[in-house]
Design an enzyme around this catalytic site. Structure first.
Site, PDB file in Angstrom:
ATOM      1  N   GLN A 342     -17.870  -9.106 -17.793  1.00  0.00           N
ATOM      2  CA  GLN A 342     -17.076 -10.304 -18.093  1.00  0.00           C
ATOM      3  C   GLN A 342     -17.573 -10.965 -19.386  1.00  0.00           C
ATOM      4  O   GLN A 342     -16.766 -11.344 -20.236  1.00  0.00           O
ATOM      5  CB  GLN A 342     -17.183 -11.285 -16.909  1.00  0.00           C
ATOM      6  CG  GLN A 342     -16.076 -12.315 -16.845  1.00  0.00           C
ATOM      7  CD  GLN A 342     -14.701 -11.671 -16.590  1.00  0.00           C
ATOM      8  OE1 GLN A 342     -14.615 -10.525 -16.164  1.00  0.00           O
ATOM      9  NE2 GLN A 342     -13.656 -12.418 -16.880  1.00  0.00           N
ATOM     10  N   GLY A 345     -16.607  -9.106 -22.449  1.00  0.00           N
ATOM     11  CA  GLY A 345     -15.181  -9.171 -22.776  1.00  0.00           C
ATOM     12  C   GLY A 345     -14.583  -7.771 -22.855  1.00  0.00           C
ATOM     13  O   GLY A 345     -15.052  -6.843 -22.190  1.00  0.00           O
ATOM     14  N   GLU A 369     -26.563   6.631   1.511  1.00  0.00           N
ATOM     15  CA  GLU A 369     -27.751   6.332   2.341  1.00  0.00           C
ATOM     16  C   GLU A 369     -27.528   5.130   3.246  1.00  0.00           C
ATOM     17  O   GLU A 369     -28.418   4.306   3.455  1.00  0.00           O
ATOM     18  CB  GLU A 369     -28.986   6.144   1.454  1.00  0.00           C
ATOM     19  CG  GLU A 369     -29.426   7.444   0.823  1.00  0.00           C
ATOM     20  CD  GLU A 369     -30.704   7.336   0.044  1.00  0.00           C
ATOM     21  OE1 GLU A 369     -31.629   6.642   0.506  1.00  0.00           O
ATOM     22  OE2 GLU A 369     -30.766   7.940  -1.033  1.00  0.00           O
TER      23      GLU A 369
HETATM   24  C1  LIG Z   1     -22.371   9.312  -4.775  1.00  0.00           C
HETATM   25  C2  LIG Z   1     -22.590   9.703  -3.351  1.00  0.00           C
HETATM   26  C3  LIG Z   1     -23.630  10.564  -3.055  1.00  0.00           C
HETATM   27  C4  LIG Z   1     -23.844  10.961  -1.737  1.00  0.00           C
HETATM   28  N1  LIG Z   1     -24.839  11.867  -1.478  1.00  0.00           N
HETATM   29  C5  LIG Z   1     -25.021  12.282  -0.210  1.00  0.00           C
HETATM   30  C6  LIG Z   1     -26.008  13.283   0.084  1.00  0.00           C
HETATM   31  O1  LIG Z   1     -26.719  13.757  -0.814  1.00  0.00           O
HETATM   32  N2  LIG Z   1     -26.132  13.703   1.361  1.00  0.00           N
HETATM   33  C7  LIG Z   1     -25.378  13.217   2.366  1.00  0.00           C
HETATM   34  O2  LIG Z   1     -25.543  13.649   3.489  1.00  0.00           O
HETATM   35  N3  LIG Z   1     -24.416  12.280   2.127  1.00  0.00           N
HETATM   36  C8  LIG Z   1     -24.231  11.816   0.861  1.00  0.00           C
HETATM   37  N4  LIG Z   1     -23.246  10.894   0.594  1.00  0.00           N
HETATM   38  C9  LIG Z   1     -22.396  10.446   1.675  1.00  0.00           C
HETATM   39  C10 LIG Z   1     -22.718   9.025   2.107  1.00  0.00           C
HETATM   40  O3  LIG Z   1     -23.950   8.971   2.776  1.00  0.00           O
HETATM   41  C11 LIG Z   1     -21.543   8.542   2.962  1.00  0.00           C
HETATM   42  O4  LIG Z   1     -20.453   8.365   2.060  1.00  0.00           O
HETATM   43  C12 LIG Z   1     -21.849   7.251   3.693  1.00  0.00           C
HETATM   44  O5  LIG Z   1     -22.793   7.451   4.709  1.00  0.00           O
HETATM   45  C13 LIG Z   1     -20.583   6.647   4.310  1.00  0.00           C
HETATM   46  O6  LIG Z   1     -19.886   7.602   5.039  1.00  0.00           O
HETATM   47  P1  LIG Z   1     -18.308   7.821   4.770  1.00  0.00           P
HETATM   48  O7  LIG Z   1     -18.101   8.001   3.318  1.00  0.00           O
HETATM   49  O8  LIG Z   1     -17.838   8.889   5.668  1.00  0.00           O
HETATM   50  O9  LIG Z   1     -17.637   6.447   5.148  1.00  0.00           O
HETATM   51  P2  LIG Z   1     -17.274   5.912   6.627  1.00  0.00           P
HETATM   52  O10 LIG Z   1     -18.401   6.152   7.552  1.00  0.00           O
HETATM   53  O11 LIG Z   1     -15.923   6.418   6.994  1.00  0.00           O
HETATM   54  O12 LIG Z   1     -17.200   4.347   6.353  1.00  0.00           O
HETATM   55  C14 LIG Z   1     -16.130   3.764   5.621  1.00  0.00           C
HETATM   56  C15 LIG Z   1     -16.325   2.248   5.628  1.00  0.00           C
HETATM   57  O13 LIG Z   1     -16.324   1.790   6.978  1.00  0.00           O
HETATM   58  C16 LIG Z   1     -17.508   1.054   7.211  1.00  0.00           C
HETATM   59  N5  LIG Z   1     -17.969   1.254   8.590  1.00  0.00           N
HETATM   60  C17 LIG Z   1     -18.201   2.433   9.215  1.00  0.00           C
HETATM   61  N6  LIG Z   1     -18.645   2.205  10.462  1.00  0.00           N
HETATM   62  C18 LIG Z   1     -18.721   0.863  10.591  1.00  0.00           C
HETATM   63  C19 LIG Z   1     -19.111  -0.013  11.656  1.00  0.00           C
HETATM   64  N7  LIG Z   1     -19.593   0.469  12.818  1.00  0.00           N
HETATM   65  N8  LIG Z   1     -19.047  -1.334  11.463  1.00  0.00           N
HETATM   66  C20 LIG Z   1     -18.615  -1.843  10.280  1.00  0.00           C
HETATM   67  N9  LIG Z   1     -18.230  -1.074   9.237  1.00  0.00           N
HETATM   68  C21 LIG Z   1     -18.281   0.253   9.414  1.00  0.00           C
HETATM   69  C22 LIG Z   1     -18.534   1.576   6.228  1.00  0.00           C
HETATM   70  O14 LIG Z   1     -19.543   0.634   5.967  1.00  0.00           O
HETATM   71  C23 LIG Z   1     -17.676   1.827   5.011  1.00  0.00           C
HETATM   72  O15 LIG Z   1     -17.498   0.619   4.302  1.00  0.00           O
HETATM   73  C24 LIG Z   1     -23.020  10.470  -0.721  1.00  0.00           C
HETATM   74  C25 LIG Z   1     -21.991   9.583  -1.019  1.00  0.00           C
HETATM   75  C26 LIG Z   1     -21.766   9.200  -2.324  1.00  0.00           C
HETATM   76  C27 LIG Z   1     -20.639   8.257  -2.637  1.00  0.00           C
END
Ligand SMILES: Cc1cc2nc3c(=O)[nH]c(=O)nc-3n(C[C@H](O)[C@H](O)[C@H](O)COP(=O)(O)OP(=O)(O)OC[C@H]3O[C@@H](n4cnc5c(N)ncnc54)[C@H](O)[C@@H]3O)c2cc1C
Length: 387
Positions: A342, A345, A369
């Site tokens: 922000q 700009g 994580e």
């Molecule tokens: C750049 C990047 C690197 C990664 N690297 C790795 C890796 O090396 N190894 C690995 O194993 N994984 C990795 N991941 C995966 C990552 O750990 C998952 O994306 C993460 O744990 C969330 O899981 P999901 O994406 O399936 O989202 P979901 O579990 O579907 O969650 C979606 C949303 O719902 C919310 N939510 C889910 N359950 C609840 C609840 N009970 N109460 C309230 N809110 C909730 C979550 O907080 C999130 O905002 C990586 C992800 C990214 C983006």
């Protein structure tokens, strides 16, 4: 008392949590980042990012920055991630994955497993991947479907993992798989699977907005010997959570590094950019932003290094402190970097501007994580246990 940019880049604000060797380490890290990382251009595409990650693996290893993984010095790991993330978020991702891949060996590896893998991980000769997440098992890790069934003296793994950092370029995958179906989190084990093992199939990249090698792997009748099992059978979930607890404050540290870099950009830009005949820094609305950004950043650093200090001083579990540090620091860093854009700009949203690069890089830290929401559930759970 240090002020200005020196305060943001220095360790004075967190000195109460550091020992003398940490202060020396921070200054060595700053030298390494300036001389080696800051000069490297951002990769132009995913293929370049994959090649660059492999190069960075060695560059960081040769400089010795993976050492804290084996010694378990969490404050040193946090300092390394903070400094390196400020200079290169991709280099930070490489360091982070070595920490995630190396820590289970530190916690539960046999002498033979450590001799085979840990030294090479710390030297930057073996790149690791931490394969936990699946398409139907994200936050709900225990819902994973990858199976490992006994086969003679070894195991056969079948399943699919996605959103895996270093997928396709790792030398070693730490694979979580169900060994006792129906037992939930108490039926999951952890396996060390070489990247070139038969049945490890790279299914393709999942391209992130920022440079970060990510992708899907499939395990197809993948046979591994008995000594691929890390820790006890069915204790893999616990080992995974212990690993995440240990590494989590360092995610907050990386976020602080990125936020500090953005705030330095803001101080410089606000001091030199003139509008209405005045530098931006003379306007109260801009000063208010700077005041808030600096306070959020400092609070985040205190939480991160407090958590690391607790662990380094013998606290067996820092689940609560790590969850607070990770969730607060990553959310704060996102805010700080957004405000930095922000103040910059229109220039701030141009591709390749330092704050634009940070904006793309910091976003994933609130998700991986354990997303922020999950960290807050962990914090509440820990407090309610006491109640
Ligand atoms: C750049 C990047 C690197 C990664 N690297 C790795 C890796 O090396 N190894 C690995 O194993 N994984 C990795 N991941 C995966 C990552 O750990 C998952 O994306 C993460 O744990 C969330 O899981 P999901 O994406 O399936 O989202 P979901 O579990 O579907 O969650 C979606 C949303 O719902 C919310 N939510 C889910 N359950 C609840 C609840 N009970 N109460 C309230 N809110 C909730 C979550 O907080 C999130 O905002 C990586 C992800 C990214 C983006």
């Amino acid at each position: 008392m240090l002020r200005g940019v020196a305060r943001l880049n220095g360790v004075e604000a967190i000195a109460a949590f550091l020992d003398a060797p940490h202060v020396k380490l921070a200054s060595q890290l700053a030298g390494f980042c300036d001389s080696t990382l800051a000069q490297r251009p951002e990769p132009a595409n995913d293929d370049d990012a994959r090649r660059e990650a492999r190069t960075l693996l060695r560059v960081i290893g040769d400089a010795g920055w993976y050492g804290a993984i084996a010694t378990g010095d969490l404050r040193a790991l946090c300092l390394a991630r903070e400094k390196i993330a400020a200079a290169s978020p991709l280099a930070d991702a490489v360091l982070a994955l070595q920490a995630l891949g190396g820590t289970p060996f530190v916690l539960a590896g046999t002498d033979a497993q450590r001799a085979r893998w840990l030294d090479a991980i710390v030297a930057g000769r073996v790149m690791t991947a931490f394969a936990m997440t699946e398409p139907e098992a994200g936050s709900d890790v225990a819902a994973m479907q990858t199976r490992a069934r006994p086969d003679g003296s070894g195991w056969v793994l079948e399943g699919e993992k996605h959103l895996i950092s270093n997928a396709g370029i790792a030398d070693l995958y730490l694979v979580f798989a169900v060994t006792t179906p129906g037992a939930g989190s108490r039926g999951i084990s952890l396996f060390a699977v070489p990247g070139d093992a038969d049945g490890v199939v790279f299914e393709g990249p999942q391209v992130l907005a920022a440079p970060h090698p990510l992708g899907r792997i499939r395990l197809e009748a993948c046979h591994v010997p008995g000594d691929a099992l890390l820790g006890e059978r069915d204790a893999g979930f616990k080992l995974g959570m212990m690993t995440l607890d240990r590494v989590r404050p360092s995610v907050g540290a990386a976020a602080c590094g990125m936020a500090a870099r953005a705030l330095v950009e803001t101080l410089q830009h606000a001091s030199t950019r003139h509008q209405f005949g005045e530098p931006l820094a003379s306007f109260q609305l801009v000063r208010e932003k700077i005041g808030r950004m600096a306070t959020e950043l400092e609070a985040a650093r205190l939480l991160v290094y407090r958590a690391a200090w607790e662990k380094d001083h013998g606290e067996a579990r820092i689940t609560l402190e790590a969850a607070m540090a990770k969730s607060f620091a990553t959310e704060a860093a996102q805010q700080v970097i957004d405000e930095a854009i922000q103040v910059a700009g229109g220039r701030g949203v141009l591709v390749g501007h330092p704050v634009e690069r940070l904006y793309r890089a910091v976003r994933a830290l609130r998700i991986y994580e354990g997303a922020t929401e999950i960290q807050r559930l962990i914090i509440a759970g820990e407090l309610l246990k006491e109640a």
